[in-house]
Each structure stands twice: as structure tokens, then as C-alpha cells.
Design an enzyme around this catalytic site. Structure first.
Site, short mmCIF file in Angstrom:
data_model
loop_
_atom_site.label_atom_id
_atom_site.label_comp_id
_atom_site.label_asym_id
_atom_site.label_seq_id
_atom_site.Cartn_x
_atom_site.Cartn_y
_atom_site.Cartn_z
N GLU A 246 0.83 -1.22 0.00
CA GLU A 246 0.00 0.00 0.00
C GLU A 246 0.86 1.26 0.00
O GLU A 246 0.55 2.25 0.65
CB GLU A 246 -0.99 0.02 1.18
CG GLU A 246 -1.95 -1.15 1.25
CD GLU A 246 -2.73 -1.39 -0.04
OE1 GLU A 246 -2.78 -0.47 -0.88
OE2 GLU A 246 -3.25 -2.50 -0.20
C1 LIG Z 1 2.93 -9.82 -0.42
C2 LIG Z 1 2.60 -8.68 -1.32
C3 LIG Z 1 1.28 -8.41 -1.61
C4 LIG Z 1 0.96 -7.34 -2.45
N1 LIG Z 1 -0.34 -7.12 -2.73
C5 LIG Z 1 -0.66 -6.18 -3.65
C6 LIG Z 1 -1.99 -6.00 -4.08
O1 LIG Z 1 -2.90 -6.68 -3.63
N2 LIG Z 1 -2.23 -5.06 -5.00
C7 LIG Z 1 -1.25 -4.29 -5.54
O2 LIG Z 1 -1.52 -3.45 -6.39
N3 LIG Z 1 0.02 -4.43 -5.15
C8 LIG Z 1 0.34 -5.36 -4.25
N4 LIG Z 1 1.65 -5.52 -3.87
C9 LIG Z 1 2.68 -4.63 -4.45
C10 LIG Z 1 3.16 -3.62 -3.44
O3 LIG Z 1 2.17 -2.65 -3.19
C11 LIG Z 1 4.46 -3.00 -3.98
O4 LIG Z 1 5.45 -4.01 -3.94
C12 LIG Z 1 4.90 -1.80 -3.16
O5 LIG Z 1 4.00 -0.72 -3.31
C13 LIG Z 1 6.29 -1.30 -3.54
O6 LIG Z 1 6.41 -1.12 -4.92
P1 LIG Z 1 7.61 -1.81 -5.69
O7 LIG Z 1 7.67 -3.25 -5.29
O8 LIG Z 1 7.45 -1.51 -7.13
O9 LIG Z 1 8.90 -1.13 -5.10
P2 LIG Z 1 9.77 0.03 -5.76
O10 LIG Z 1 8.83 1.12 -6.20
O11 LIG Z 1 10.70 -0.55 -6.75
O12 LIG Z 1 10.56 0.54 -4.47
C14 LIG Z 1 11.87 0.07 -4.11
C15 LIG Z 1 12.47 1.06 -3.08
O13 LIG Z 1 12.62 2.35 -3.68
C16 LIG Z 1 11.89 3.33 -2.95
N5 LIG Z 1 11.29 4.28 -3.91
C17 LIG Z 1 10.47 3.98 -4.95
N6 LIG Z 1 10.12 5.10 -5.60
C18 LIG Z 1 10.72 6.13 -4.97
C19 LIG Z 1 10.73 7.54 -5.18
N7 LIG Z 1 10.03 8.10 -6.16
N8 LIG Z 1 11.45 8.29 -4.33
C20 LIG Z 1 12.14 7.73 -3.31
N9 LIG Z 1 12.18 6.40 -3.08
C21 LIG Z 1 11.46 5.61 -3.89
C22 LIG Z 1 10.82 2.56 -2.17
O14 LIG Z 1 10.44 3.26 -0.98
C23 LIG Z 1 11.57 1.26 -1.85
O15 LIG Z 1 12.36 1.40 -0.71
C24 LIG Z 1 1.99 -6.56 -3.02
C25 LIG Z 1 3.32 -6.84 -2.71
C26 LIG Z 1 3.63 -7.89 -1.89
C27 LIG Z 1 5.09 -8.16 -1.58
#
Ligand SMILES: Cc1cc2nc3c(=O)[nH]c(=O)nc-3n(C[C@H](O)[C@H](O)[C@H](O)COP(=O)(O)OP(=O)(O)OC[C@H]3O[C@@H](n4cnc5c(N)ncnc54)[C@H](O)[C@@H]3O)c2cc1C
Length: 303
Positions: A246
Site C-alpha cells: 500500500e
Molecule cells: C505480499 C505482497 C502483496 C501485495 N499485494 C498487492 C496487491 O494486492 N495489489 C497491488 O496493487 N500491489 C500489491 N503488492 C505490491 C506492493 O504494493 C508494492 O510491492 C509496493 O507498493 C512497492 O512497490 P515496488 O515493489 O514496485 O517497489 P519500488 O517502487 O521498486 O521501491 C523500491 C524502493 O525504492 C523506494 N522508492 C520507490 N520510488 C521512490 C521515489 N520516487 N522516491 C524515493 N524512493 C522511492 C521505495 O520506498 C523502496 O524502498 C503486493 C506486494 C507484496 C510483496
């Protein structure tokens, strides 16, 4: 794909909310639309029809929350999946934020809940487990570890963090209720602004302390905390995701600093700080012994 549990046979049909781009949509987040993609297509009378081209191809292997399956879904590999536009074209992100705002508080409450559970488990263990002798105890039986100052400090830290996170979540929920129920429209607007300001704090603080408290819970158990049998380790594994999904807590920080602190030209956050100063003043004037140093700590933290 949002919260559909991917694939199962516990319901006649499954609907997936999917964010995707329409052909020719603007680049970036302005070109994202929201679609509803059912597992089975439904006819005009509501009867289930053909299987839609949406498949669950695997289950993810996760650190925790093993009771909540997370799936890899594939859409349209066999000719094309049918999706139904929800709301307005290219406004999918706004639709998603409607859900995410309540989801952020809900996830914050997950942090509080897991912290409370970890605390109760650790306190129960600390009252039973006996090791060493506290200073001045000359008896034959060893002391319950809860009597050792270091263990008591960990337990009190766990309790204080959990209470603080619970209070922030309650304040946020109260503001959301007021933003809908206050009779006066100005009061509703003020409450909505406060809810908006507090939501990223409720999500990030509560889930950060969920991790911290669950980790302290393991420490209170000593070696047994590292052994699955006590359940203390599961709290930490399960708590870990709440700081990530989230919107990671890093994204909550950005939301707070870039958008929420600027609400009404900074007036919303200044009102919050004024409220805290007023609370410190009430504590000071109450002169009640039970509050101890609380007023000084609060006033120092605010200013
Ligand atoms: C078990 C599980 C269940 C999930 N369930 C759902 C679901 O039901 N529906 C859904 O839509 N998603 C779901 N997700 C996805 C989840 O919401 C995302 O993994 C999460 O929002 C982080 O996005 P990302 O993985 O792309 O990380 P990234 O965006 O790649 O982030 C990696 C790191 O970079 C940092 N970062 C990213 N962008 C920036 C920025 N602009 N400035 C500074 N720092 C930044 C982040 O804080 C983090 O530390 C799920 C994930 C998991 C693991």
C-alpha cells in the site's frame, strides 16, 4: 491486480481490478485506467459464461503472511482478456487512491495489531521464564525475567510504541468520521484535511513500530524467540510486509513532506502542532503526579 487472492474455487466467479493503459493513452501516471477483469464473463442476465483469458501461473514464496496467497497473474496470453473500464478513461490512479486511502489506515492498524500481539506474547513469556537473580533477591528460585530491568525496559518500550501508534490510528479514524459526519461544512473540511495529513503518518509510523516491537518481542524471548515454536518469529515475518505494501513507507514520507505539509499553505500541520502544545499545557496545569515527566517530554519534542 488488487486483492483478489488470484485464483481459487471458493466463489463462483472472481473479479480482478487491474490498472492498464488504453492505446494512445498519455505517458506516465496520467494515462492509467482502471479495469474490472472477471475470471468468467457474465451475460446480460447475470449468468456465468466463457472463461476469460486470465490465468494464475504461480504462487509467490514469501517471508511471511503465508495465509494470504500472492499470485502471478497473466492476462491475455491466449488471445486477449476482456476487461471493463471502471470510471473515466485515464483516471485509474484517482480510483485506486480512493481504495488506497482507506487501505493505508487499515495497514497502519495491522502494524498496531501485530505489535500488541507481540507485546502480549512477550509479557506472558517474561512472567513465566526464570533466569538469574534480580539484585537483592537471595532466594533459591531464580527470578522471572520480567523483573530484570533490561527486560522490563524492552517491554515498556514495546508498550509505549504500540500505544502511540494506536493513538495516531484512532486520531486518523476520528478525523475521517468527522470529515463525513460533522454538521458544519467548515468542520468537515478541517477534519478531511487532518485525516489527509495524518494518513501517511498512521501508515508509516504504525508499520515501522510493528517491525520494531516484533523484533523486541523476539529479544525478550532470548533463544526461544528464534525458534518457531513460540510464535514470536512469525510476528516479525508477518509484520515486515506492512511497511512495504500500500505504498512503501518511503513513499509515505514523500507524500507527507511534499503534499501534506503543504496543505492550506502549511496551516493544517501548524494546527496539529498547536494542538500538541495545548495538550502539553493541559498536562502542565493538571499537575497530576501520574503524568510524571510527560509534559516536559511532549513540550520538548514539539518545540
Ligand atoms: C505480499 C505482497 C502483496 C501485495 N499485494 C498487492 C496487491 O494486492 N495489489 C497491488 O496493487 N500491489 C500489491 N503488492 C505490491 C506492493 O504494493 C508494492 O510491492 C509496493 O507498493 C512497492 O512497490 P515496488 O515493489 O514496485 O517497489 P519500488 O517502487 O521498486 O521501491 C523500491 C524502493 O525504492 C523506494 N522508492 C520507490 N520510488 C521512490 C521515489 N520516487 N522516491 C524515493 N524512493 C522511492 C521505495 O520506498 C523502496 O524502498 C503486493 C506486494 C507484496 C510483496
Amino acid at each position: 491486480m488488487l486483492l483478489s487472492r488470484g485464483e481459487h474455487d471458493m466463489a463462483d466467479n472472481i473479479i480482478h481490478f487491474v490498472l492498464a493503459r488504453l492505446p494512445g493513452a498519455p505517458k506516465g501516471t496520467r494515462g492509467i485506467s482502471l479495469f474490472l477483469v472477471p475470471k468468467f464473463l457474465v451475460d446480460a442476465a447475470g449468468a456465468l459464461g466463457a472463461r476469460n483469458d486470465v490465468q494464475c501461473i504461480s504462487l509467490e514464496h514469501k517471508l511471511g503472511i503465508h495465509a494470504s496467497p500472492t499470485c502471478t497473474m497473466v492476462f491475455g496470453d491466449h488471445g486477449g482478456a476482456t476487461g471493463f473500464l471502471v470510471g473515466v478513461e485515464n483516471k485509474g490512479l484517482a480510483c485506486m487512491f480512493t481504495m488506497m486511502n482507506s487501505a493505508r489506515l487499515n495497514v497502519g492498524v495491522q502494524g498496531v495489531a501485530i505489535a500488541e500481539r507481540a507485546f502480549q506474547q512477550a509479557l506472558g513469556y517474561a512472567k513465566e521464564r526464570r533466569q538469574g537473580h534480580v539484585p537483592g533477591d537471595m532466594g533459591e528460585a531464580m527470578s522471572p525475567i520480567v523483573q530484570h530491568p533490561g527486560v522490563a525496559r524492552m517491554l515498556m518500550t514495546m508498550k509505549a510504541m504500540t500505544a502511540a501508534a494506536r493513538a495516531i490510528c484512532l486520531m486518523t479514524a476520528d478525523s475521517i468520521d468527522r470529515s463525513r459526519r460533522e454538521k458544519d461544512s467548515f468542520a468537515r473540511e478541517r477534519a478531511a484535511e487532518r485525516a489527509s495529513l495524518l494518513t501517511p503518518v498512521a501508515k508509516a509510523f504504525s508499520t515501522d513500530i510493528g517491525n520494531e516491537v516484533a523484533s523486541l518481542g523476539i529479544q525478550v524471548h532470548g533463544g526461544m524467540g528464534y525458534i518457531e515454536e513460540t510464535g514470536a518469529a512469525q510476528f516479525l515475518r508477518d509484520a515486515r510486509i506492512a511497511a512495504i505494501y500500500e505504498g512503501t513507507n518511503g513513499i509515505q514520507e514523500i507524500d507527507l513532506v511534499q503534499r501534506k505539509l503543504a496543505l492550506s499553505g502549511g496551516a493544517a500541520v501548524h494546527r496539529e502542532i498547536a494542538d500538541m502544545r495545548a495538550a502539553a499545557g493541559v498536562l502542565r496545569n493538571s499537575n497530576a503526579e501520574n503524568f510524571g515527566e510527560m509534559e516536559l517530554c511532549l513540550a520538548e519534542a514539539v518545540d
